[in-house]
Structure formats: C-alpha cells, structure tokens
Design an enzyme around this catalytic site. Structure first.
Site, PDB file in Angstrom:
ATOM      1  N   GLY A  95       0.811  -1.225   0.000  1.00  0.00           N
ATOM      2  CA  GLY A  95       0.000   0.000   0.000  1.00  0.00           C
ATOM      3  C   GLY A  95       0.842   1.271   0.000  1.00  0.00           C
ATOM      4  N   THR A  97       1.899   3.224  -2.426  1.00  0.00           N
ATOM      5  CA  THR A  97       1.399   4.295  -3.291  1.00  0.00           C
ATOM      6  C   THR A  97       0.236   5.022  -2.611  1.00  0.00           C
ATOM      7  OG1 THR A  97       1.896   2.726  -5.066  1.00  0.00           O
ATOM      8  CG2 THR A  97       0.731   4.735  -5.689  1.00  0.00           C
ATOM      9  N   HIS A 158      11.641   1.327   1.503  1.00  0.00           N
ATOM     10  CA  HIS A 158      11.341  -0.104   1.674  1.00  0.00           C
ATOM     11  C   HIS A 158      12.394  -0.766   2.576  1.00  0.00           C
ATOM     12  CE1 HIS A 158       8.038  -0.195  -1.068  1.00  0.00           C
ATOM     13  NE2 HIS A 158       8.730  -0.146  -2.192  1.00  0.00           N
ATOM     14  N   ARG A 310      -3.957  -2.216  -9.467  1.00  0.00           N
ATOM     15  CA  ARG A 310      -4.474  -3.452 -10.060  1.00  0.00           C
ATOM     16  C   ARG A 310      -5.895  -3.656  -9.566  1.00  0.00           C
ATOM     17  NH1 ARG A 310      -4.603  -8.954  -9.044  1.00  0.00           N
ATOM     18  NH2 ARG A 310      -4.071  -8.467  -6.887  1.00  0.00           N
TER      19      ARG A 310
HETATM   20  P1  PAP Z   1       5.001  -0.357  -4.309  1.00  0.00           P
HETATM   21  O1  PAP Z   1       5.469  -0.779  -2.947  1.00  0.00           O
HETATM   22  O2  PAP Z   1       5.726  -1.011  -5.433  1.00  0.00           O
HETATM   23  O3  PAP Z   1       4.929   1.137  -4.456  1.00  0.00           O
HETATM   24  P2  PAP Z   1       2.294  -0.621  -3.489  1.00  0.00           P
HETATM   25  O4  PAP Z   1       1.689   0.686  -3.769  1.00  0.00           O
HETATM   26  O5  PAP Z   1       2.685  -0.909  -2.088  1.00  0.00           O
HETATM   27  O6  PAP Z   1       3.505  -0.877  -4.473  1.00  0.00           O
HETATM   28  O7  PAP Z   1       1.311  -1.787  -3.894  1.00  0.00           O
HETATM   29  C1  PAP Z   1       0.406  -1.742  -4.932  1.00  0.00           C
HETATM   30  C2  PAP Z   1      -0.878  -2.310  -4.381  1.00  0.00           C
HETATM   31  O8  PAP Z   1      -1.624  -1.271  -3.751  1.00  0.00           O
HETATM   32  C3  PAP Z   1      -1.762  -2.848  -5.484  1.00  0.00           C
HETATM   33  O9  PAP Z   1      -2.499  -3.906  -4.879  1.00  0.00           O
HETATM   34  P3  PAP Z   1      -3.167  -5.103  -5.729  1.00  0.00           P
HETATM   35  O10 PAP Z   1      -2.128  -5.633  -6.641  1.00  0.00           O
HETATM   36  O11 PAP Z   1      -3.617  -6.100  -4.703  1.00  0.00           O
HETATM   37  O12 PAP Z   1      -4.311  -4.500  -6.444  1.00  0.00           O
HETATM   38  C4  PAP Z   1      -2.613  -1.644  -5.795  1.00  0.00           C
HETATM   39  O13 PAP Z   1      -3.803  -1.950  -6.491  1.00  0.00           O
HETATM   40  C5  PAP Z   1      -2.885  -1.117  -4.414  1.00  0.00           C
HETATM   41  N1  PAP Z   1      -3.249   0.303  -4.418  1.00  0.00           N
HETATM   42  C6  PAP Z   1      -2.697   1.304  -5.142  1.00  0.00           C
HETATM   43  N2  PAP Z   1      -3.316   2.457  -4.879  1.00  0.00           N
HETATM   44  C7  PAP Z   1      -4.285   2.197  -3.993  1.00  0.00           C
HETATM   45  C8  PAP Z   1      -5.285   3.007  -3.351  1.00  0.00           C
HETATM   46  N3  PAP Z   1      -5.396   4.290  -3.597  1.00  0.00           N
HETATM   47  N4  PAP Z   1      -6.115   2.397  -2.489  1.00  0.00           N
HETATM   48  C9  PAP Z   1      -6.022   1.082  -2.230  1.00  0.00           C
HETATM   49  N5  PAP Z   1      -5.113   0.258  -2.817  1.00  0.00           N
HETATM   50  C10 PAP Z   1      -4.243   0.815  -3.675  1.00  0.00           C
END
Ligand code: PAP
Length: 344
Positions: A95, A97, A158, A310
């Site tokens: 999470g 982002t 991270h 995603r």
């Molecule tokens: P990172 O550590 O590479 O930056 P990160 O943002 O932690 O990635 O993880 C992406 C996940 O957060 C995705 O999850 P999923 O694959 O299970 O779908 C992404 O969809 C989710 N994500 C991104 N933005 C949001 C948001 N605004 N609210 C909830 N979930 C989110």
C-alpha cells in the site's frame, strides 16, 4: 504571462529535468560500480523481476536497480536525516502508493485547498512523483527538498528497520509503517513482477513465486521479518512509529486519515471536519481516483504508472491461492507472528 515568457520558463524547466536525468544516470553508474565488489560476496537467490536477489543484513534485495542493495548501502554512507523528517516505511505491495498519496495530501492540504483541490498534483501525477524514496534520493545532484521551504520533508522507504541508516535512527523523526495481509502482498507482487520482468526471461510461474515467497525470498523480504522489524519498535516507541494495516485502512479510511493527521502533527480542525476535508482527502487518494489519473505514462525509471493500480482490494488472494497454499501461508504467519498483536 506572455507566450514567449512561458516558453523560456518551460524550456529551462525541461532542460533542468534533462540535466537531472543525465546526472542521475551518471550517479547511478558510479554507485553501482562503487559497491560491485561487496555485492559479489553476498548470498544470492532467484529474483522476481531481476535475475537475482542478494541477502544483505538478513534481507533480500535487488541489484543494479533504483531500489536495490547498492542504494541501501549508499543511503547508509550518505543520507542525512533531519529531526523534522517524516518517513513512510513499507514492504513492496503493502500500500506504499496509497500511503504516499494520503500523507502528501494531509500534510500539504493548505497549499491546495483553494478551488476544492482542483490544482492538486495528485489529480495529474503519480504519488511516487510527489513523495520520493530515500533509496532514489542518493542519485540526485539536487536533493528533492533543496529549495523547498516547506517542512517537514516527506520520504518513503522499503528498507527494513534494522537496516535503516544511523542518521535516521538517531534523528528522532516520526515514521509510519503500513503492513498488509501476506497473501495479498504475495499475489500483488506476483502480478507486478510479471508486468516488469524482462520479456526474455518469460513469465514467472505462480507456483515458483509461491515457493520463493514462502521461503522469505522477495524484494526486501522476508515479509514476516520486515513487518516484525517495525512492529517491535512501534510497541516500544508508539509516539515515533505509527503501525497501520492496509486491511484496516480499507475498512475505515476516514478514521485512519484522522489518525495519520494527528500523528503527523497536522490534525484537522473542527471547521475542516465540518467542511468535509477528511472525506475530500479520502476521495482524492481513493483507488478509483488514482487509478484513473494514472492510466497512462511512466515514472522516470520507466515503470508504467498503471502498474501500481491493479485491484486495490482486501482478499483478492482467495481468487488465486489454492486452499493448501493458503494454509501454508497461514501457518508460517502464525509461527512468525506468535505472541504479537498482528492479525488480518
Ligand atoms: P510499491 O510498494 O511497489 O509502491 P504498493 O503501492 O505498495 O507498491 O502496492 C500496490 C498495491 O496497492 C496494489 O495492490 P493489488 O495488486 O492487490 O491490487 C494496488 O492496487 C494497491 N493500491 C494502489 N493504490 C491504492 C489506493 N489508492 N487504495 C487502495 N489500494 C491501492
């Protein structure tokens, strides 16, 4: 502003970006080269996105990437924290982002509150562009906050707690840690890795990824050790580390926005609450909004913006894991988190 004045300004901005890009590439090459000999001595395992992962101070890291074992080493050698800094720590796919967006929006809300946030950077830019990783700061000739009078500086990382540089540990600054259900982290990482893997390596198989994850092998994993490294310190120093879970934040985002704002020292006034400022931030940073804004384009390092969005849900693992796989991860989590108050 006249058209020619605009052109001169935008041209100088573009030139500055190109200069900074060139500097970054040179600095990256220098950093990768500097630590080459040390990396060669580290234990290695099969990688998810890159060919290999390297074990450094008990955790697996990519090499020759913007977030890598080399940049962890460089952060140790050069990064200077300030007591007013705020750090957001996460294991990838927990999470990051979303947390970046929320914290950026909370801390900077007064800069953009006019016209209901209509000029807010999160309406046209990826949260990763608004709030940098300390790992990538080491490449920059001009540090992100050099000419920014706004305090505090906001950074993400991270890096596991036990590998943070002394400069951060001694600074007394505040940190927010966001963890997520290991099964959703695994599934999210699997999809992300397959999007970013070199095509010549072919897709990663789900079973292969599962075996690596269960052994603790993922970028900045083991998952369980990363979470524990922050959790234990947050219990000792609750005013310094706020420990949150993605799963809880999904259930009631508004309450978490208020908790974050208090912890960060930016509480909402009564008038703001009455005016719906909390809900406005929840909406601005929602998956629905951010995924729409980030449908196209890439980050500077070439990762497509949409790779960070995603499903954005809790429990998508149940569409991917067999019940046997689910039981294995439950059992590992129970053993590793035994006696800790971490549940999903
Ligand atoms: P990172 O550590 O590479 O930056 P990160 O943002 O932690 O990635 O993880 C992406 C996940 O957060 C995705 O999850 P999923 O694959 O299970 O779908 C992404 O969809 C989710 N994500 C991104 N933005 C949001 C948001 N605004 N609210 C909830 N979930 C989110």
């Amino acid at each position: 502003m006249s058209i020619s004045a605009f052109n001169v300004r935008s041209l100088s901005f573009i030139t500055k970006c190109i200069d900074e890009d060139e500097h970054e590439k040179t600095n990256m090459a220098l950093i990768f080269n500097k630590y080459n000999d040390r990396i060669a001595t580290l234990p290695k395992e099969k990688g998810w996105i890159t060919e290999n992962l390297y074990m450094y101070q008990g955790f697996w890291h990519q090499s020759k990437r913007r977030i890598s074992v080399e940049t962890v080493m460089a952060v140790h050698d050069t990064f200077k924290a300030r007591p007013t800094d705020i750090y957001l720590a996460t294991l990838p796919k927990s999470g990051t982002t979303w947390l970046k967006a929320l914290v950026f929006a909370i801390v900077n809300r007064n800069r953009y509150k006019h016209n209901s946030f209509s000029t807010h950077p999160l309406l046209n830019s990826n949260p990763h562009n608004c709030l940098p990783f300390i790992e990538t700061e080491v490449f920059r000739n001009t540090p992100t906050y050099e000419n920014d009078p706004h305090s505090p500086r906001l950074f993400a990382t991270h890096i596991p707690y036990t590998s943070l540089p002394r400069s951060i540990l001694d600074s007394g600054c505040r940190m927010v840690y966001l963890c997520r259900n290991p099964k959703d982290v695994f599934v999210s990482m699997f999809h992300f890795a397959n999007k970013l893997r070199d095509k010549s390596r072919g897709s990663m198989r789900f079973v292969e990824a599962f075996e690596l994850f269960s052994k603790g092998v993922m970028p900045t994993g083991p998952y369980w050790d990363h979470v524990k490294s922050y959790h234990n310190v947050s219990l000792e120093h609750p005013t310094k580390i706020l420990f949150l879970s993605y799963d809880d934040m999904k259930i009631d985002t508004a309450t978490h926005v208020k908790r974050l704002s208090m912890f960060l020292g930016y509480p909402f006034t009564e008038a703001e609450e009455t005016d719906g400022a909390v809900q406005e931030i929840v909406r601005l940073c929602s998956f629905e909004n951010l995924s729409k804004v980030n449908k196209h384009g890439n980050l500077r390092e070439g990762i497509p913006n949409d790779a960070f969005f995603r499903e954005g849900t809790v429990g998508d693992w149940s569409n991917h894991l067999t019940s046997e796989m689910s039981e294995i991860l439950d059992q590992i989590t129970e053993e590793k988190f035994h006696g800790l108050h971490i549940s999903f």
